[in-house]
Design an enzyme around this catalytic site. Structure first.
Site, PDB file in Angstrom:
ATOM      1  N   TYR A 183       0.798  -1.226   0.000  1.00 56.70           N
ATOM      2  CA  TYR A 183       0.000   0.000   0.000  1.00 56.70           C
ATOM      3  C   TYR A 183       0.833   1.280   0.000  1.00 56.70           C
ATOM      4  O   TYR A 183       0.286   2.364  -0.088  1.00 56.70           O
ATOM      5  CB  TYR A 183      -0.962   0.006   1.205  1.00 56.70           C
ATOM      6  CG  TYR A 183      -2.235  -0.755   0.918  1.00 56.70           C
ATOM      7  CD1 TYR A 183      -2.218  -2.138   0.805  1.00 56.70           C
ATOM      8  CD2 TYR A 183      -3.450  -0.086   0.745  1.00 56.70           C
ATOM      9  CE1 TYR A 183      -3.384  -2.842   0.533  1.00 56.70           C
ATOM     10  CE2 TYR A 183      -4.614  -0.791   0.469  1.00 56.70           C
ATOM     11  CZ  TYR A 183      -4.575  -2.159   0.365  1.00 56.70           C
ATOM     12  OH  TYR A 183      -5.726  -2.849   0.083  1.00 56.70           O
TER      13      TYR A 183
ATOM     14  N   ASP B 175      -3.235 -18.515   1.337  1.00 52.24           N
ATOM     15  CA  ASP B 175      -4.181 -19.345   0.573  1.00 52.24           C
ATOM     16  C   ASP B 175      -4.853 -20.369   1.484  1.00 52.24           C
ATOM     17  O   ASP B 175      -6.068 -20.583   1.431  1.00 52.24           O
ATOM     18  CB  ASP B 175      -3.504 -19.988  -0.650  1.00 52.24           C
ATOM     19  CG  ASP B 175      -2.134 -20.582  -0.354  1.00 52.24           C
ATOM     20  OD1 ASP B 175      -1.644 -20.429   0.786  1.00 52.24           O
ATOM     21  OD2 ASP B 175      -1.549 -21.204  -1.264  1.00 52.24           O
TER      22      ASP B 175
ATOM     23  N   ASP C 201      -6.408  -6.958   3.571  1.00 46.98           N
ATOM     24  CA  ASP C 201      -7.492  -6.404   2.770  1.00 46.98           C
ATOM     25  C   ASP C 201      -8.345  -7.521   2.194  1.00 46.98           C
ATOM     26  O   ASP C 201      -9.568  -7.499   2.266  1.00 46.98           O
ATOM     27  CB  ASP C 201      -6.893  -5.548   1.642  1.00 46.98           C
ATOM     28  CG  ASP C 201      -7.966  -4.997   0.733  1.00 46.98           C
ATOM     29  OD1 ASP C 201      -8.959  -4.464   1.259  1.00 46.98           O
ATOM     30  OD2 ASP C 201      -7.820  -5.106  -0.502  1.00 46.98           O
TER      31      ASP C 201
ATOM     32  N   ASP D  49     -12.411  -9.159   3.448  1.00 46.82           N
ATOM     33  CA  ASP D  49     -13.630  -9.204   2.638  1.00 46.82           C
ATOM     34  C   ASP D  49     -14.243 -10.603   2.683  1.00 46.82           C
ATOM     35  O   ASP D  49     -15.464 -10.755   2.765  1.00 46.82           O
ATOM     36  CB  ASP D  49     -13.352  -8.786   1.185  1.00 46.82           C
ATOM     37  CG  ASP D  49     -13.630  -7.302   0.956  1.00 46.82           C
ATOM     38  OD1 ASP D  49     -13.466  -6.522   1.920  1.00 46.82           O
ATOM     39  OD2 ASP D  49     -14.004  -6.919  -0.171  1.00 46.82           O
TER      40      ASP D  49
END
Ligand code: IPM
Ligand code: MN
Length: 356
Positions: free
Chosen positions: A141, A226, A250, A254
């Site tokens: 970021y 993963d 991030d 979600d």
């Protein structure tokens, strides 16, 4: 200067799209709970966002960002406007506040409330209750990188993941402290990709294990990102606290939001434990629902609850969460916009009612 005497200065940034609608309901709830428990929230509204940018060309100046440091906390609605090129508001407003105010933790509880539908069959509130501690100031970021031969056949695009020992350590340390205090489980898992990101996540791995020595009461674990996604779907009950870098955080939050019932309920805190923190519903500005009174305000209300907790009003924070749980359990048909069985304002009123 920071306020005391249970009189808190709050910067309110309703932002774009449905942001103002959900913030209005969050403020209604905060007003009720503050009166009930005898503290004061002194609100200052700011019009930062897409509309102001389109009118003035300004997103958030250095001076405006610095001005936010005078508050005790910030409550943010949503960022994102259909007429503004993607990235401008995200970078210029949301990420700028996170970076300038050194909000180095993104705290994302993933908790399935009673009565809420989850896409995970056979999993309920007992199985889905963990927290993601996401590093919030570094990694991919930072916006470092370059193009070589831009536009040509032999183009190369480089995007740097910057991880400082200081940045990783303060995040990992926060995660250990948080895990120690959260409940009796005391399980902290590092989520990374040490088999591929052999520089960045080697640092994370080393720092995690070094800091772990100071927390013998916390049980540690590791999973690649993963595999983390796999377990979040298959065995979410395994998790207590997960610490991870900015980009992976991030993405997995979600996924977390989906298993806890969607963006209608997912809230997060951008924390500077030594400074000013900002709280937000993690969903976007939902332009297509704007002004229709159909968006779910519970995520914003929960963000308000998290803000109270950070201000030291933990009793009130718990009351807000309990009120939200009463509503998800007994009232709402769904958490999705337009399908709740109530309007945005009515959901706010229901939470206010449950607080009484
Ligand atoms: C979030 C959002 C932001 C992020 C975007 C809007 C820049 O997705 O808060 O998770 O990527 O951090
Ligand atoms: Mn995100």
């Amino acid at each position: 200067m920071k306020s005391n005497n249970r009189n808190y200065k709050i910067a309110v940034i309703p932002g774009d799209g449905t942001g103002p609608e959900v913030i209005r309901e969050a403020l209604k709830v905060l007003d009720t709970v503050s009166k009930k428990n005898g503290f004061k929230l002194e609100l200052t509204h700011f019009d930062f966002g897409g509309e102001r940018y389109l009118k003035t060309g300004k997103v958030l100046t250095d001076k405006e960002a610095a001005g936010l440091k005078k508050f005790d906390a910030i409550l943010l609605g949503a960022v994102g406007h259909p007429d503004v090129k993607p990235g401008i508001l995200e970078k210029g407003l949301l990420l700028k506040i996170r970076f300038d105010l050194e909000q180095y933790i993104n705290l994302r509880p993933v908790k399935l409330y009673p009565g809420v539908w989850t896409p995970l069959r056979d999993k309920g509130p007992d199985e889905i209750d963990f927290v993601v501690v996401r590093e919030n100031n570094e990694g991919l970021y930072v916006g470092e990188g370059k193009f070589i031969n831009k536009g040509k056949k032999n183009e190369i695009a480089i995007q740097v993941s910057r991880n400082t020992r200081k940045g990783v350590e303060r995040c990992v340390r926060y995660a250990f402290e948080f895990t120690r205090k959260r409940n009796k489980r005391k399980k902290l898992m590092l989520c990374a990709k040490t088999n591929v990101l052999t520089y960045a996540h080697d640092l994370w791995w080393r720092v995690f294990n070094e800091v772990a020595k100071e927390y013998p009461d916390v049980q540690t674990d590791y999973a690649h990102v993963d595999a983390t996604c796999m377990w979040m779907v298959k065995n979410p009950e395994w998790f207590d606290v997960i610490v991870t870098d900015n980009m992976f955080g991030d993405i997995i939050t979600d996924l977390g939001a989906m298993i806890q019932g969607g963006m209608g309920i997912a809230a997060g805190g951008n924390l500077n434990p030594e400074g000013v923190s900002m709280f937000e519903p993690i969903g976007g500005s939902a332009p297509k629902y704007t002004g229709k009174n159909v968006i779910n305000p519970l995520a914003a209300i929960c963000a308000g609850g998290m803000m109270l907790d950070s201000l030291g009003e933990s009793e009130s924070a718990a009351q807000v969460e309990n009120a939200v749980m009463t509503i998800t359990k007994n009232k709402l048909k769904s958490l999705s916009a337009g399908k709740m069985g109530y309007g945005t304002d009515e959901v706010g009123n229901l939470v206010v009612g449950a607080l009484a």
